[in-house]
Design a protein around this motif. Structure first.
Motif, PDB file in Angstrom:
ATOM      1  N   SER A  22       0.826  -1.207   0.000  1.00 35.61           N
ATOM      2  CA  SER A  22       0.000   0.000   0.000  1.00 35.61           C
ATOM      3  C   SER A  22       0.858   1.254   0.000  1.00 35.61           C
ATOM      4  O   SER A  22       0.566   2.221  -0.709  1.00 35.61           O
ATOM      5  CB  SER A  22      -0.923   0.024   1.216  1.00 35.61           C
ATOM      6  OG  SER A  22      -1.877  -0.983   1.114  1.00 35.61           O
ATOM      7  N   TYR A  23       1.932   1.220   0.793  1.00 37.63           N
ATOM      8  CA  TYR A  23       2.834   2.371   0.825  1.00 37.63           C
ATOM      9  C   TYR A  23       3.478   2.594  -0.543  1.00 37.63           C
ATOM     10  O   TYR A  23       3.588   3.736  -1.007  1.00 37.63           O
ATOM     11  CB  TYR A  23       3.915   2.194   1.895  1.00 37.63           C
ATOM     12  CG  TYR A  23       4.996   3.228   1.771  1.00 37.63           C
ATOM     13  CD1 TYR A  23       4.773   4.533   2.193  1.00 37.63           C
ATOM     14  CD2 TYR A  23       6.221   2.917   1.196  1.00 37.63           C
ATOM     15  CE1 TYR A  23       5.749   5.510   2.053  1.00 37.63           C
ATOM     16  CE2 TYR A  23       7.200   3.884   1.051  1.00 37.63           C
ATOM     17  CZ  TYR A  23       6.961   5.173   1.483  1.00 37.63           C
ATOM     18  OH  TYR A  23       7.929   6.134   1.336  1.00 37.63           O
ATOM     19  N   LEU A  24       3.904   1.506  -1.194  1.00 35.35           N
ATOM     20  CA  LEU A  24       4.521   1.647  -2.514  1.00 35.35           C
ATOM     21  C   LEU A  24       3.534   2.241  -3.518  1.00 35.35           C
ATOM     22  O   LEU A  24       3.899   3.112  -4.318  1.00 35.35           O
ATOM     23  CB  LEU A  24       5.022   0.297  -3.019  1.00 35.35           C
ATOM     24  CG  LEU A  24       6.214  -0.304  -2.280  1.00 35.35           C
ATOM     25  CD1 LEU A  24       6.522  -1.683  -2.834  1.00 35.35           C
ATOM     26  CD2 LEU A  24       7.427   0.612  -2.377  1.00 35.35           C
ATOM     27  N   ALA A  25       2.292   1.791  -3.482  1.00 36.77           N
ATOM     28  CA  ALA A  25       1.284   2.340  -4.388  1.00 36.77           C
ATOM     29  C   ALA A  25       0.981   3.797  -4.052  1.00 36.77           C
ATOM     30  O   ALA A  25       0.831   4.630  -4.951  1.00 36.77           O
ATOM     31  CB  ALA A  25       0.012   1.500  -4.323  1.00 36.77           C
ATOM     32  N   TYR A  26       0.916   4.105  -2.757  1.00 34.95           N
ATOM     33  CA  TYR A  26       0.694   5.493  -2.339  1.00 34.95           C
ATOM     34  C   TYR A  26       1.846   6.386  -2.801  1.00 34.95           C
ATOM     35  O   TYR A  26       1.632   7.502  -3.284  1.00 34.95           O
ATOM     36  CB  TYR A  26       0.540   5.563  -0.822  1.00 34.95           C
ATOM     37  CG  TYR A  26       0.480   6.965  -0.281  1.00 34.95           C
ATOM     38  CD1 TYR A  26      -0.677   7.723  -0.393  1.00 34.95           C
ATOM     39  CD2 TYR A  26       1.593   7.546   0.318  1.00 34.95           C
ATOM     40  CE1 TYR A  26      -0.730   9.015   0.089  1.00 34.95           C
ATOM     41  CE2 TYR A  26       1.552   8.837   0.800  1.00 34.95           C
ATOM     42  CZ  TYR A  26       0.389   9.567   0.684  1.00 34.95           C
ATOM     43  OH  TYR A  26       0.345  10.853   1.153  1.00 34.95           O
ATOM     44  N   ASP A  27       3.058   5.890  -2.682  1.00 31.26           N
ATOM     45  CA  ASP A  27       4.228   6.644  -3.131  1.00 31.26           C
ATOM     46  C   ASP A  27       4.162   6.875  -4.640  1.00 31.26           C
ATOM     47  O   ASP A  27       4.510   7.951  -5.130  1.00 31.26           O
ATOM     48  CB  ASP A  27       5.505   5.906  -2.737  1.00 31.26           C
ATOM     49  CG  ASP A  27       6.736   6.761  -2.894  1.00 31.26           C
ATOM     50  OD1 ASP A  27       6.691   7.955  -2.542  1.00 31.26           O
ATOM     51  OD2 ASP A  27       7.770   6.231  -3.371  1.00 31.26           O
ATOM     52  N   GLY A  28       3.706   5.855  -5.374  1.00 30.35           N
ATOM     53  CA  GLY A  28       3.533   6.016  -6.816  1.00 30.35           C
ATOM     54  C   GLY A  28       2.484   7.070  -7.137  1.00 30.35           C
ATOM     55  O   GLY A  28       2.635   7.845  -8.084  1.00 30.35           O
ATOM     56  N   TRP A  29       1.412   7.107  -6.347  1.00 33.36           N
ATOM     57  CA  TRP A  29       0.405   8.133  -6.552  1.00 33.36           C
ATOM     58  C   TRP A  29       0.987   9.520  -6.283  1.00 33.36           C
ATOM     59  O   TRP A  29       0.748  10.462  -7.039  1.00 33.36           O
ATOM     60  CB  TRP A  29      -0.801   7.905  -5.630  1.00 33.36           C
ATOM     61  CG  TRP A  29      -1.729   9.079  -5.566  1.00 33.36           C
ATOM     62  CD1 TRP A  29      -2.563   9.507  -6.549  1.00 33.36           C
ATOM     63  CD2 TRP A  29      -1.880   9.994  -4.486  1.00 33.36           C
ATOM     64  NE1 TRP A  29      -3.255  10.629  -6.137  1.00 33.36           N
ATOM     65  CE2 TRP A  29      -2.843  10.950  -4.870  1.00 33.36           C
ATOM     66  CE3 TRP A  29      -1.308  10.100  -3.225  1.00 33.36           C
ATOM     67  CZ2 TRP A  29      -3.235  11.981  -4.039  1.00 33.36           C
ATOM     68  CZ3 TRP A  29      -1.705  11.131  -2.407  1.00 33.36           C
ATOM     69  CH2 TRP A  29      -2.653  12.055  -2.810  1.00 33.36           C
ATOM     70  N   ARG A  30       1.756   9.627  -5.207  1.00 36.67           N
ATOM     71  CA  ARG A  30       2.323  10.926  -4.832  1.00 36.67           C
ATOM     72  C   ARG A  30       3.302  11.432  -5.897  1.00 36.67           C
ATOM     73  O   ARG A  30       3.323  12.618  -6.215  1.00 36.67           O
ATOM     74  CB  ARG A  30       3.038  10.785  -3.496  1.00 36.67           C
ATOM     75  CG  ARG A  30       2.915  11.975  -2.630  1.00 36.67           C
ATOM     76  CD  ARG A  30       3.553  11.769  -1.296  1.00 36.67           C
ATOM     77  NE  ARG A  30       4.865  11.150  -1.457  1.00 36.67           N
ATOM     78  CZ  ARG A  30       5.524  10.533  -0.508  1.00 36.67           C
ATOM     79  NH1 ARG A  30       5.014  10.426   0.682  1.00 36.67           N
ATOM     80  NH2 ARG A  30       6.696  10.006  -0.728  1.00 36.67           N
ATOM     81  N   ARG A  31       4.107  10.523  -6.453  1.00 39.94           N
ATOM     82  CA  ARG A  31       5.077  10.925  -7.460  1.00 39.94           C
ATOM     83  C   ARG A  31       4.443  11.271  -8.793  1.00 39.94           C
ATOM     84  O   ARG A  31       4.839  12.238  -9.447  1.00 39.94           O
ATOM     85  CB  ARG A  31       6.096   9.807  -7.697  1.00 39.94           C
ATOM     86  CG  ARG A  31       7.336   9.925  -6.870  1.00 39.94           C
ATOM     87  CD  ARG A  31       8.243   8.821  -7.255  1.00 39.94           C
ATOM     88  NE  ARG A  31       7.388   7.629  -7.223  1.00 39.94           N
ATOM     89  CZ  ARG A  31       7.812   6.394  -7.271  1.00 39.94           C
ATOM     90  NH1 ARG A  31       9.054   6.156  -7.400  1.00 39.94           N
ATOM     91  NH2 ARG A  31       6.989   5.384  -7.231  1.00 39.94           N
ATOM     92  N   LEU A  38      -3.526   5.475  -6.353  1.00 39.95           N
ATOM     93  CA  LEU A  38      -4.189   5.789  -5.083  1.00 39.95           C
ATOM     94  C   LEU A  38      -5.277   4.755  -4.784  1.00 39.95           C
ATOM     95  O   LEU A  38      -5.380   4.261  -3.658  1.00 39.95           O
ATOM     96  CB  LEU A  38      -4.784   7.196  -5.116  1.00 39.95           C
ATOM     97  CG  LEU A  38      -5.532   7.621  -3.853  1.00 39.95           C
ATOM     98  CD1 LEU A  38      -4.610   7.593  -2.636  1.00 39.95           C
ATOM     99  CD2 LEU A  38      -6.148   8.987  -4.044  1.00 39.95           C
ATOM    100  N   LEU A  39      -6.070   4.420  -5.775  1.00 43.43           N
ATOM    101  CA  LEU A  39      -7.107   3.411  -5.577  1.00 43.43           C
ATOM    102  C   LEU A  39      -6.498   2.044  -5.275  1.00 43.43           C
ATOM    103  O   LEU A  39      -7.039   1.292  -4.466  1.00 43.43           O
ATOM    104  CB  LEU A  39      -8.010   3.337  -6.811  1.00 43.43           C
ATOM    105  CG  LEU A  39      -8.930   4.534  -7.009  1.00 43.43           C
ATOM    106  CD1 LEU A  39      -9.575   4.491  -8.391  1.00 43.43           C
ATOM    107  CD2 LEU A  39      -9.980   4.600  -5.928  1.00 43.43           C
ATOM    108  N   LEU A  40      -5.389   1.731  -5.905  1.00 46.70           N
ATOM    109  CA  LEU A  40      -4.689   0.484  -5.609  1.00 46.70           C
ATOM    110  C   LEU A  40      -4.211   0.468  -4.161  1.00 46.70           C
ATOM    111  O   LEU A  40      -4.364  -0.533  -3.454  1.00 46.70           O
ATOM    112  CB  LEU A  40      -3.508   0.297  -6.558  1.00 46.70           C
ATOM    113  CG  LEU A  40      -2.666  -0.942  -6.353  1.00 46.70           C
ATOM    114  CD1 LEU A  40      -3.479  -2.191  -6.645  1.00 46.70           C
ATOM    115  CD2 LEU A  40      -1.431  -0.890  -7.232  1.00 46.70           C
TER     116      LEU A  40
END
Length: 90
Positions: A22-31, A38-40
């Motif tokens: 979840s953190y990796l996906a959130y980081d991808g959303w932020r970048r 974000l949905l992932l």
């Protein structure tokens, strides 16, 4: 080792790995400002982390019944699957 210890260890491992993904996906959303990421992140967190929090955190803390615990876990799974479905259709 008893079965309950193995099950608890598996639950902790699932929650930790889910939190990491979840953190990796959130980081991808932020970048990349990608709504899909974000949905992932939300979907994985609701499927892998939130049920553990409900079952092992909120249930003893609030004294929830077995039915309320199962309901909470089921709702977390439904929200997570909804977020994942939305992430792949965006």
């Amino acid at each position: 080792m008893t079965l309950s210890v193995v099950a608890t260890a598996g639950g902790v491992a699932t929650a930790c790995l889910g939190a990491y993904v979840s953190y990796l996906a959130y980081d991808g959303w932020r970048r990349n400002e990608s709504r899909t990421m974000l949905l992932l992140a939300v979907g994985v967190a609701c499927i892998a982390v939130l049920p553990y929090v409900v079952a092992y955190g909120l249930t003893p803390l609030l004294g929830l019944s077995d039915a309320a615990t199962v309901f909470g876990v089921t709702v977390a799974h439904l929200i997570g699957l909804g977020a994942l479905a939305r992430s792949v259709t965006d």
